[in-house]
Design a protein around this motif. Sequence first.
Motif, PDB file in Angstrom:
ATOM      1  N   HIS B  59       0.821  -1.209   0.000  1.00  0.00           N
ATOM      2  CA  HIS B  59       0.000   0.000   0.000  1.00  0.00           C
ATOM      3  C   HIS B  59       0.861   1.268   0.000  1.00  0.00           C
ATOM      4  CE1 HIS B  59      -2.964   2.990   1.154  1.00  0.00           C
ATOM      5  NE2 HIS B  59      -2.291   3.240   2.251  1.00  0.00           N
ATOM      6  N   TRP B  62       1.852   1.706  -3.389  1.00  0.00           N
ATOM      7  CA  TRP B  62       0.661   2.156  -4.121  1.00  0.00           C
ATOM      8  C   TRP B  62       0.485   3.669  -3.982  1.00  0.00           C
ATOM      9  CZ3 TRP B  62      -3.438   4.761  -2.019  1.00  0.00           C
ATOM     10  CH2 TRP B  62      -4.594   4.894  -2.819  1.00  0.00           C
ATOM     11  N   THR B  66       0.317   5.858  -7.203  1.00  0.00           N
ATOM     12  CA  THR B  66      -0.972   6.419  -7.596  1.00  0.00           C
ATOM     13  C   THR B  66      -0.985   7.930  -7.512  1.00  0.00           C
ATOM     14  OG1 THR B  66      -2.016   4.440  -6.728  1.00  0.00           O
ATOM     15  CG2 THR B  66      -3.445   6.338  -7.123  1.00  0.00           C
ATOM     16  N   ALA B  83      -3.797  -1.527  -8.347  1.00  0.00           N
ATOM     17  CA  ALA B  83      -4.533  -0.312  -7.951  1.00  0.00           C
ATOM     18  C   ALA B  83      -5.787  -0.674  -7.170  1.00  0.00           C
ATOM     19  CB  ALA B  83      -4.898   0.506  -9.189  1.00  0.00           C
TER      20      ALA B  83
END
Lengths: 421, 421, 421, 421
Positions: B59, B62, B66, B83
């Motif tokens: 995460h 991520w 992202t 995602a």
Amino acid sequence: MERLPHPLTNAALSQEADLTERYAAVRAHSLALAASLSPEDCAVQSMPDASPIKWHLAHTSWFFETVILSRRSGYRPFDARFAYLFNSYYEALGPRHPRPRRGLITRPALDEVLAWRRHVDAAMARACADPALTDLILLGLNHEQQHQELMLTDIKHAFFCNPLLPAYSESPLWEQCGLPSGQTALPPSPPAGPADTEREKPCWRSHPGGIVEIGHDGRGFAFDNEGPRHPVLLRPFRIAARPVSNAEYAAFIADGGYRNPQFWLSDGWAMVQAEGWDAPLYWLEDDDGSARKQQCIFTLSGVRPPDPDAPVTHVSFFEAAAYAASAGKRLPTEFEWEAASPSFPHGAVWEWTRSSYDPYPGFRPFDGVAAEYNGKFMVGQIVLRGGSVATPPGHARPSYRNFFPAQARWQFSGIRLAEDA
Amino acid sequence: MERLPHPLTNAALSQEADLTERYAAVRAHSLALAASLSPEDCAVQSMPDASPIKWHLAHTSWFFETVILSRRSGYRPFDARFAYLFNSYYEALGPRHPRPRRGLITRPALDEVLAWRRHVDAAMARACADPALTDLILLGLNHEQQHQELMLTDIKHAFFCNPLLPAYSESPLWEQCGLPSGQTALPPSPPAGPADTEREKPCWRSHPGGIVEIGHDGRGFAFDNEGPRHPVLLRPFRIAARPVSNAEYAAFIADGGYRNPQFWLSDGWAMVQAEGWDAPLYWLEDDDGSARKQQCIFTLSGVRPPDPDAPVTHVSFFEAAAYAASAGKRLPTEFEWEAASPSFPHGAVWEWTRSSYDPYPGFRPFDGVAAEYNGKFMVGQIVLRGGSVATPPGHARPSYRNFFPAQARWQFSGIRLAEDA
Amino acid sequence: MERLPHPLTNAALSQEADLTERYAAVRAHSLALAASLSPEDCAVQSMPDASPIKWHLAHTSWFFETVILSRRSGYRPFDARFAYLFNSYYEALGPRHPRPRRGLITRPALDEVLAWRRHVDAAMARACADPALTDLILLGLNHEQQHQELMLTDIKHAFFCNPLLPAYSESPLWEQCGLPSGQTALPPSPPAGPADTEREKPCWRSHPGGIVEIGHDGRGFAFDNEGPRHPVLLRPFRIAARPVSNAEYAAFIADGGYRNPQFWLSDGWAMVQAEGWDAPLYWLEDDDGSARKQQCIFTLSGVRPPDPDAPVTHVSFFEAAAYAASAGKRLPTEFEWEAASPSFPHGAVWEWTRSSYDPYPGFRPFDGVAAEYNGKFMVGQIVLRGGSVATPPGHARPSYRNFFPAQARWQFSGIRLAEDA
Amino acid sequence: MERLPHPLTNAALSQEADLTERYAAVRAHSLALAASLSPEDCAVQSMPDASPIKWHLAHTSWFFETVILSRRSGYRPFDARFAYLFNSYYEALGPRHPRPRRGLITRPALDEVLAWRRHVDAAMARACADPALTDLILLGLNHEQQHQELMLTDIKHAFFCNPLLPAYSESPLWEQCGLPSGQTALPPSPPAGPADTEREKPCWRSHPGGIVEIGHDGRGFAFDNEGPRHPVLLRPFRIAARPVSNAEYAAFIADGGYRNPQFWLSDGWAMVQAEGWDAPLYWLEDDDGSARKQQCIFTLSGVRPPDPDAPVTHVSFFEAAAYAASAGKRLPTEFEWEAASPSFPHGAVWEWTRSSYDPYPGFRPFDGVAAEYNGKFMVGQIVLRGGSVATPPGHARPSYRNFFPAQARWQFSGIRLAEDA
């Protein structure tokens, strides 16, 4: 009609093999089933009904250690704490780790569990030579084979919970014979011809009824719940020569089978409503954006198009009974199934019967520690007969009584129809 | 009184370090925290509130991918499916895997998540040179540090769910400074002297009240929930110079603290009844068969005897408030805590305040994607202040607002008393 | 702008009345509220948060009997077993019947509870003459008034659970002033004119901020949670002159307010998903088969068309906060509300504030038995201010702190907006 | 050995009576059962499995109105909305009010439901003269009799949920014959003599086994689930001449029956643990402060000392099976029970058999609307045989198949032992 060889088939798995060889073969089969999995895959528990692969590998060793080895002088348990961790449900063998929390046991690691297996195997090599232990060892091996099927059903469920929908095995060996994809065309589809008609109308086998002998005949191993063998009085009936196929079940869905309460048992209809069931477990719609959604099925080889002629799999008893009602038929009782079983091929899917799992008249549990093996579960479950693509070779037989709750869908369970003559 | 170095301390972790170095140091710290764990350890989720270590590692990558990389031209995501898997709670960033099912993601494997980290780190090396991204990168690093603390709290909880009670680390480095055992003697016990009396009577720091400035002053990084800085009017009060100790809390237990509803908030007393609370989380009784049971505590170094002078840890807000009531005191508000914070050492345990987690007047969330970072959680939680032994070095500050539900106990949370002047 | 008389208004309800008269008037008001109900209506409990009308009638007598009469010599309790049945939450007063099971108490019958009321009233007539008891009696009367509002909210919820959707009262008296329909046009809609524009733009009242005195000033009765009066430092702000109307809230719904997570607190959005919220509680669609569904609202007078200008009612804090966010505004803090309260009419709906229900600095619970009255609930709830159409005349005041969990919707709760100046 | 007359016995209840008289007698019996209850008593629902008395009174009228009257020209339903409120489980008859919410229907009031009964009775008077309706009317009457037993079981459970433990009836009529106290000495205790020995050793009736005819013989009314009559092959067995007594069951408890998992089915043991079962439902300990607690039992006449010779009542199938296992016996199958039933008195308690509720071979549900009456419940339940003190006179017969889930305890259910010959 021939069953293709199981990818892991080994002559030593047969009931006729020498005990030492058979022990080795069965134990090796468990390892082979786990060979393609990572330690993480082996540790996960996707629901309380399922267990981690590592737990299965450990619990089957626990069985040999606890039931056989710990009663032999000189045996030293690998780790005394494992007795608590890997007891499944034996009240007489002390307290145990709660079932829904089996996925929390990251230690011992998979490697340690495998070392335990080797430790147990070494000691069992000597035990196999003791004729007084043969019955218990056979029980332990058949027990391990039951867990081998669960390893496949449980990892399939775990992978289905992962949005990536990983495949259990990409091996061509598994693909070739379709095992254990769960959509195997076993028994194979009928020969070329008027396929649609053939699909609609399975052949029926007639049975004249009368007094039949039910239960295991005592030749070779059997579980206690298969006995005692006893006479049962049957009425004449007919039974389908093959299980209901994916195509037939898809037609039931298309006809509104999941939206029409009249076909369903009351508890089944409640499940349909509560769980939003609209197809067997593992049926998916491939949403490719086009107007027409494509049906596909999650298998141990990943997501695949369904084989219309293969037996429908992963249905609950509720769905099996509703399908039968919609077809104007019924499910066979377990007695009808057993009596007629020489008349039809089976072994592709476990087949829900219309029999609750009650004890046979005169039922006696195994003696001693194994008394808890079967008898205490004889309430609130339904008998399945036959065996599935995930059943280890040589494990099942016509008198075999598998049992699960009526709502269970993660087993390789299907439907065979019957009707009054 | 000196705080011993964190075993993983690295000069590059300080807020003054160059961004590239700091990025590397923070990211390396996450890996160092996971270094002693197996893939199975990293995959398990012990409760919906906790996440697997592997999920934390994924995460945090991520977040960088992202929020920063995916908006840069030429960046190719490592795996587009991640995602969905590793979004935590950002509604604006699309659907996501349900939180209680994070433990079911056995694939991607830990190795693959680590490869993803390297992929992200390579791309971030270039991004660190872009001054326009500095604020977002600092947010990403502080975000990762929050997850570093959660890695320790979550693996501690997972190991506690294992009947074997394994240790997170046996390293002497961790033992030496006690970090992060959760029972660290920080701040240290008072010098030799009338110890018992000293235990009973912590020193108090007086604050005159009046208008104080609360919130972050804008120098260096802060989360949006620490602002805006604003004046608050306080009454005079006193605050304890050290947190409540294990010995003091044990006396509360011995005096029937968990059996007397008069000390408890209504919801707290309901928890005591429903959950059978009778001690902080992780307190165990060593049942050695003798008449007198020995208190011990599960720590990241395994089961240990409690240090009577160390701060009590792993109590809920309900227990903190009940303890304070039983002592005839109260908890400080978050404003009192912040105003008086230069007066006392802190950082051993997060300290429950008597302030609900409401927005400051004029609160504005971060712009853009990070708008969901803090604001949407501002209801039904309680503010904790200070920092703990599990907080990464350099992460916390006096204006820092940590927050958890009143019943949470798996954080390194303790108690500091206050009273009206 | 005038508030119409409450149908049950009685001069003796005012705080200035003689205590004996006031006692009689308040007690009579409870009976008047139950007068239109059958014994079955009075016995039902529709959810754990609500209580049967009969229970309210009994519990309010229990309060006088337990807190006042049982401590007076010569008083004989009506039935000693009622102490257990009708204690609400006073731990210090012994064990009690579980709250979610209050609806199972079919005995004592309603008649017997009414006889108990007369027994208590007779004894209280003497107690009212004892000046030492005045404070406790006033507490008991204000306590009973709180339950009078709950009688209306609870029977409304119970009737809503009945598919027949019965009306609480068909009396023209109630209809005339709209009380307590929950859709009362109080404060009344603006005079004829550019209605639509008026609806969009409520007038705003400005407040300069600075140090304000918050809390009850000690003149007349107040609950312990309204004190101590203390200075609070406010920033300048504006507050709406009237609550959000049904028409305004309907526009929020039509604009997709319940489908857009960006407006919602995280826990609020989870409730929207889990409960399928798409409108306030009691909003119904009248499915008359026509293409266009007609909005209607369940009220204490049955199902009615909504009054677009009346305040929206029966929204949770989550919905109030989401509405405010969608409007680019916020909710006032309870301090802002109280400071600005002379600037606007209120009393039609309880108004959710942006303040968690925390103790005021220096808060001290009532002495003695009543210590559990308010303080132990000061966690996890949200403050509402103002009063509603269901609040008994003379009961509320600007310092009054009502409180409910953020998800509660069965109270007469609405929305007033605020913004930074 | 004689069964005393039921307090409400009426010659017109017999199957031989004229249909019009029988209709009147059965309907009057329902009213007589409710005569001692208040409107509040009649409205309460104590658990989802139970229904309010008012609901039973309404639903039995609904049956006649929906199944018979609504199909006759000229009949005007009393209130069209009742079709939704009082449908029990007939999917083919449209949607219905959810079962767990039956207790929320305070309107229609009891008086209105009684008026509906009169309205239906007036119309049925004419219908009784139409021979084409005789079968449906008989079904309706037997249906109403089933609900008459449920009225007693459900109000008993509701009163038990009230801490005041009120009595259903103080009438000497009920007391005289002990009906329906649930502890009735029926069949009566053996004549004076070696009582203790007699208690230990019930007489056994032997049955030679062989092919027996099972199911209703078609003379008089029967439910569809009692057919078709068919031959069943039995082994020789013995069955106890009387049910297990309170004294015998108390000895099982004293011997640790509820603490020893070896006697229990797995799901039964789980219930013991989860629910804290340690005695039959309604057994209480009279805690009078003395050292020795006194056993007593809650009956429809209030709390009473147990009659040691009366059949133990209010045990689940799990408890029945555990008791049998502890005694080294087993429960009879339903086929054994029916075959041997002329050999022993029965009718004091429903007797759990060791048969799951499966369809008989060739089972066909009733035609038309009543098709849902029995068949859709044939899974997951256990057959009980015999009848109880709460069964209306003339209702049961040896082929009668009652059925409940294995954990149900609020019925008047007891234990009869069997063993292999």
